[in-house]
Design a protein around this motif. Structure first.
Motif, PDB file in Angstrom:
ATOM      1  N   GLU A 253       5.522  20.273  -9.866  1.00 30.93           N
ATOM      2  CA  GLU A 253       4.775  21.351  -9.214  1.00 30.93           C
ATOM      3  C   GLU A 253       4.276  22.385 -10.225  1.00 30.93           C
ATOM      4  OE1 GLU A 253       7.519  22.848  -6.374  1.00 30.93           O
ATOM      5  OE2 GLU A 253       7.288  21.151  -4.984  1.00 30.93           O
ATOM      6  N   ALA A 254       5.127  22.758 -11.183  1.00 29.51           N
ATOM      7  CA  ALA A 254       4.720  23.750 -12.176  1.00 29.51           C
ATOM      8  C   ALA A 254       3.614  23.212 -13.070  1.00 29.51           C
ATOM      9  CB  ALA A 254       5.926  24.170 -13.018  1.00 29.51           C
ATOM     10  N   ASN A 255       3.689  21.948 -13.427  1.00 32.07           N
ATOM     11  CA  ASN A 255       2.611  21.333 -14.219  1.00 32.07           C
ATOM     12  C   ASN A 255       1.303  21.327 -13.448  1.00 32.07           C
ATOM     13  OD1 ASN A 255       3.183  19.824 -16.990  1.00 32.07           O
ATOM     14  ND2 ASN A 255       5.087  19.783 -15.802  1.00 32.07           N
ATOM     15  N   MET A 256       1.352  21.013 -12.173  1.00 32.83           N
ATOM     16  CA  MET A 256       0.134  20.989 -11.369  1.00 32.83           C
ATOM     17  C   MET A 256      -0.481  22.384 -11.259  1.00 32.83           C
ATOM     18  SD  MET A 256      -0.459  17.803 -10.555  1.00 32.83           S
ATOM     19  CE  MET A 256       0.157  17.459 -12.216  1.00 32.83           C
ATOM     20  N   ALA A 257       0.377  23.418 -11.166  1.00 31.08           N
ATOM     21  CA  ALA A 257      -0.138  24.792 -11.130  1.00 31.08           C
ATOM     22  C   ALA A 257      -0.836  25.140 -12.435  1.00 31.08           C
ATOM     23  CB  ALA A 257       1.010  25.766 -10.864  1.00 31.08           C
ATOM     24  N   PHE A 258      -0.363  24.564 -13.529  1.00 33.45           N
ATOM     25  CA  PHE A 258      -0.906  24.858 -14.853  1.00 33.45           C
ATOM     26  C   PHE A 258      -2.344  24.375 -14.989  1.00 33.45           C
ATOM     27  CE2 PHE A 258      -0.345  24.671 -19.633  1.00 33.45           C
ATOM     28  CZ  PHE A 258      -0.065  26.023 -19.770  1.00 33.45           C
ATOM     29  N   ILE A 259      -2.718  23.368 -14.217  1.00 33.48           N
ATOM     30  CA  ILE A 259      -4.082  22.832 -14.292  1.00 33.48           C
ATOM     31  C   ILE A 259      -5.105  23.825 -13.748  1.00 33.48           C
ATOM     32  CG2 ILE A 259      -5.635  21.019 -13.427  1.00 33.48           C
ATOM     33  CD1 ILE A 259      -3.225  19.142 -13.346  1.00 33.48           C
ATOM     34  N   ASN A 260      -4.724  24.542 -12.709  1.00 33.55           N
ATOM     35  CA  ASN A 260      -5.647  25.428 -11.996  1.00 33.55           C
ATOM     36  C   ASN A 260      -6.086  26.588 -12.883  1.00 33.55           C
ATOM     37  OD1 ASN A 260      -7.020  27.111 -10.264  1.00 33.55           O
ATOM     38  ND2 ASN A 260      -5.410  27.176  -8.700  1.00 33.55           N
ATOM     39  N   PRO A 261      -7.374  26.703 -13.228  1.00 34.18           N
ATOM     40  CA  PRO A 261      -7.824  27.781 -14.117  1.00 34.18           C
ATOM     41  C   PRO A 261      -7.683  29.163 -13.507  1.00 34.18           C
ATOM     42  CG  PRO A 261      -9.706  26.601 -13.188  1.00 34.18           C
ATOM     43  CD  PRO A 261      -8.479  25.817 -12.822  1.00 34.18           C
ATOM     44  N   ASP A 262      -7.587  29.243 -12.183  1.00 34.87           N
ATOM     45  CA  ASP A 262      -7.464  30.536 -11.512  1.00 34.87           C
ATOM     46  C   ASP A 262      -6.010  30.938 -11.263  1.00 34.87           C
ATOM     47  OD1 ASP A 262     -10.264  30.811 -11.336  1.00 34.87           O
ATOM     48  OD2 ASP A 262     -10.292  29.529  -9.560  1.00 34.87           O
ATOM     49  N   HIS A 263      -5.083  30.038 -11.579  1.00 30.60           N
ATOM     50  CA  HIS A 263      -3.664  30.340 -11.367  1.00 30.60           C
ATOM     51  C   HIS A 263      -3.174  31.272 -12.476  1.00 30.60           C
ATOM     52  CE1 HIS A 263       0.663  29.733 -10.797  1.00 30.60           C
ATOM     53  NE2 HIS A 263       0.370  29.208  -9.613  1.00 30.60           N
ATOM     54  N   GLU A 264      -2.276  32.193 -12.150  1.00 28.16           N
ATOM     55  CA  GLU A 264      -1.787  33.145 -13.150  1.00 28.16           C
ATOM     56  C   GLU A 264      -1.024  32.454 -14.276  1.00 28.16           C
ATOM     57  OE1 GLU A 264       1.622  35.642 -11.774  1.00 28.16           O
ATOM     58  OE2 GLU A 264       1.195  34.676  -9.864  1.00 28.16           O
ATOM     59  N   LEU A 265      -0.598  31.233 -14.069  1.00 27.07           N
ATOM     60  CA  LEU A 265       0.088  30.474 -15.101  1.00 27.07           C
ATOM     61  C   LEU A 265      -0.892  29.778 -16.044  1.00 27.07           C
ATOM     62  CD1 LEU A 265       3.050  29.734 -15.826  1.00 27.07           C
ATOM     63  CD2 LEU A 265       2.734  27.633 -14.504  1.00 27.07           C
ATOM     64  N   SER A 266      -2.172  29.868 -15.778  1.00 27.82           N
ATOM     65  CA  SER A 266      -3.191  29.070 -16.458  1.00 27.82           C
ATOM     66  C   SER A 266      -3.137  29.195 -17.976  1.00 27.82           C
ATOM     67  CB  SER A 266      -4.589  29.475 -15.981  1.00 27.82           C
ATOM     68  OG  SER A 266      -5.582  28.844 -16.769  1.00 27.82           O
ATOM     69  N   ILE A 267      -3.378  28.066 -18.646  1.00 29.12           N
ATOM     70  CA  ILE A 267      -3.461  28.014 -20.097  1.00 29.12           C
ATOM     71  C   ILE A 267      -4.625  28.860 -20.625  1.00 29.12           C
ATOM     72  CG2 ILE A 267      -4.951  25.977 -20.079  1.00 29.12           C
ATOM     73  CD1 ILE A 267      -3.598  24.989 -22.562  1.00 29.12           C
ATOM     74  N   ARG A 268      -5.587  29.125 -19.766  1.00 30.96           N
ATOM     75  CA  ARG A 268      -6.791  29.833 -20.189  1.00 30.96           C
ATOM     76  C   ARG A 268      -6.626  31.356 -20.207  1.00 30.96           C
ATOM     77  NH1 ARG A 268      -7.371  25.563 -17.064  1.00 30.96           N
ATOM     78  NH2 ARG A 268      -8.792  23.877 -17.645  1.00 30.96           N
ATOM     79  N   ASP A 269      -5.467  31.857 -19.866  1.00 26.73           N
ATOM     80  CA  ASP A 269      -5.194  33.294 -19.842  1.00 26.73           C
ATOM     81  C   ASP A 269      -5.099  33.812 -21.279  1.00 26.73           C
ATOM     82  OD1 ASP A 269      -4.364  35.872 -19.486  1.00 26.73           O
ATOM     83  OD2 ASP A 269      -2.527  35.387 -18.408  1.00 26.73           O
ATOM     84  N   LYS A 270      -6.110  34.579 -21.715  1.00 26.40           N
ATOM     85  CA  LYS A 270      -6.137  35.094 -23.084  1.00 26.40           C
ATOM     86  C   LYS A 270      -5.354  36.391 -23.236  1.00 26.40           C
ATOM     87  CE  LYS A 270     -10.629  32.997 -24.086  1.00 26.40           C
ATOM     88  NZ  LYS A 270     -12.041  33.231 -24.520  1.00 26.40           N
ATOM     89  N   HIS A 271      -4.940  36.979 -22.121  1.00 29.68           N
ATOM     90  CA  HIS A 271      -4.229  38.256 -22.188  1.00 29.68           C
ATOM     91  C   HIS A 271      -2.728  38.062 -22.385  1.00 29.68           C
ATOM     92  CE1 HIS A 271      -7.912  40.283 -21.038  1.00 29.68           C
ATOM     93  NE2 HIS A 271      -8.027  39.469 -19.990  1.00 29.68           N
ATOM     94  N   TRP A 272      -2.209  36.909 -22.074  1.00 37.73           N
ATOM     95  CA  TRP A 272      -0.783  36.633 -22.233  1.00 37.73           C
ATOM     96  C   TRP A 272      -0.650  35.167 -22.643  1.00 37.73           C
ATOM     97  CZ3 TRP A 272       2.713  40.536 -21.951  1.00 37.73           C
ATOM     98  CH2 TRP A 272       4.070  40.193 -22.025  1.00 37.73           C
ATOM     99  N   ARG A 273      -0.863  34.913 -23.910  1.00 34.65           N
ATOM    100  CA  ARG A 273      -0.926  33.535 -24.396  1.00 34.65           C
ATOM    101  C   ARG A 273       0.461  32.896 -24.469  1.00 34.65           C
ATOM    102  NH1 ARG A 273      -5.772  31.993 -26.461  1.00 34.65           N
ATOM    103  NH2 ARG A 273      -7.299  33.613 -26.965  1.00 34.65           N
ATOM    104  N   ILE A 274       0.478  31.606 -24.234  1.00 36.51           N
ATOM    105  CA  ILE A 274       1.675  30.812 -24.433  1.00 36.51           C
ATOM    106  C   ILE A 274       1.476  30.024 -25.723  1.00 36.51           C
ATOM    107  CG2 ILE A 274       3.195  29.043 -23.488  1.00 36.51           C
ATOM    108  CD1 ILE A 274       3.174  31.706 -21.950  1.00 36.51           C
TER     109      ILE A 274
END
Length: 381
Positions: A253-274
């Motif tokens: 489930e967490a991996n699937m959430a990671f795909i969504n660009p609009d999800h707060e967990l998104s890899i595309r978040d430049k303000h809080w990088r992982i």
């Protein structure tokens, strides 16, 4: 040098509920999101929050985790006055090889903590997926003049019996704690994230050891003892995304959430990088037969098939006519022609023969590391 707050990440869990994925590596080292590992979230949160001194407490199958973390440089944590230190179970005060619980792991490493002279100690788990600014929690702890602050999150009431549940008054002071209650009084669940005033916690740990009192676990022993003794213990409410990925279903489930660009967990978040330690890989290659929909594909892949709502890690090869749907395929996997993978997690270096099928029906299917799936009749767990 004195540190206002240092962090201790508890990363020694076996993670038996993840089955094949944790037979040879610790749960925090399990790959996540294509090019990360689970522990990257705690390390990145520390880096983004300005916490520069971190002890990582390991125990079960630590080699892969140790190699991944190194000196913390990939997270910007390689500081001469702090940085990341891997702490092994044998560095104990009482000669015991294994930790008895979360608080016992801290007791075993008192000398390391004391060497940094912290005012506050941040306790984290290495197997949660979330983004959190620990500085906000520290400011809350200071404002409340707390001895201990427990991060909590609202969970559905019908799931509350799976967690440690905090009951609070109107000032957020914790007045009651229940460990996995059958009839929970609230839905404020402990996230396993704590801030302690170090002098107070240190005193409790050392005195309990000297007197033979059980103070091995934070949830079962330390927090209830603090409450019984009238210490200032407060609940810090967290409103973002948080996932304990201790089961195959929650990891999927967490991996699937990671795909969504609009999800707060998104890899595309430049303000809080992982951040992570990632190998250099060539660009991925899509053949003319490939079709990709709403997926995350890491570089170094050759794809000739259909990818639908899936995560494909680096150096994965997918043959013509294969279909990958709602699945996570970890690094260096080789998938033959006309293979079907649906609602599954595939471990690193797995190999699929032509026409193989792995389909999760009532539960997510799992293919282990280096596992060979040889045909239509093979079954994954």
């Amino acid at each position: 040098m004195k540190n206002e707050m240092i962090a201790m990440i508890l990363a020694g869990g076996q993670g038996s509920r993840l089955g094949k994925l944790t037979r040879t590596i610790a749960k925090p080292a399990v790959p996540f999101g294509g090019k990360y590992r689970i522990i990257d979230f705690s390390l990145s949160n520390c880096s983004n929050s300005g916490v520069r001194t971190i002890g990582v407490v390991t125990q079960y199958q630590p080699l892969e985790l140790n190699g991944h973390i190194g000196n913390g440089a990939h997270w910007g944590l390689d500081h001469k006055d702090g940085g990341v230190t891997i702490l092994q179970p044998h560095s104990s005060l009482d000669g015991e090889k294994w930790f008895k619980g979360t608080a016992h792991a801290i007791y075993q490493n008192i000398s390391y903590i004391d060497s940094h002279h912290p005012t506050y100690l941040l306790i984290l788990s290495g197997d949660h997926i979330y983004k959190m600014d620990y500085e906000h929690m520290l400011n809350f702890h200071k404002h409340k003049k707390a001895s201990a602050t427990v991060a909590v999150i609202h969970v559905p009431l019908d799931e509350a019996s799976r967690f440690g549940i905090m009951n609070t008054d109107n000032t957020d002071r914790i007045i009651d704690f229940e460990e996995k209650p059958q009839k929970p009084k609230s839905n404020l669940a402990s996230m396993g994230i704590y801030i302690f005033s170090w002098d107070v916690l240190r005193r409790y740990l050392t005195e309990s050891h000297a007197t033979g009192q059980n103070m091995d676990d934070f949830g079962k022993n330390v927090i209830p003892t603090f409450l019984a003794n009238g210490e200032n213990v407060f609940a810090y409410s967290f409103n973002g995304y948080w996932k304990d990925v201790g089961t195959i279903e929650s990891l999927w489930e967490a991996n699937m959430a990671f795909i969504n660009p609009d999800h707060e967990l998104s890899i595309r978040d430049k303000h809080w990088r992982i951040y992570s330690k990632n190998p250099v890989a060539p660009p991925h290659y899509l053949s003319k037969d490939a079709r990709v929909q709403e997926s995350l594909i890491v570089d170094g892949c050759y794809i000739s098939g259909k990818i639908d709502h899936s995560i494909i890690s680096q150096n994965v090869k997918i043959g013509t006519g294969s279909v990958i749907k709602d699945s996570i395929v970890m690094a260096n996997t080789v998938i033959g022609k006309h293979v079907v993978i649906d609602h599954a997690i595939v471990g690193e270096h797995a190999v699929f023969a032509d026409h193989a099928q792995v389909v999760g029906d009532s539960a997510i299917a799992v293919v282990g590391y280096n596992e060979i799936v040889g045909g239509l009749n093979d079954e994954a767990e």
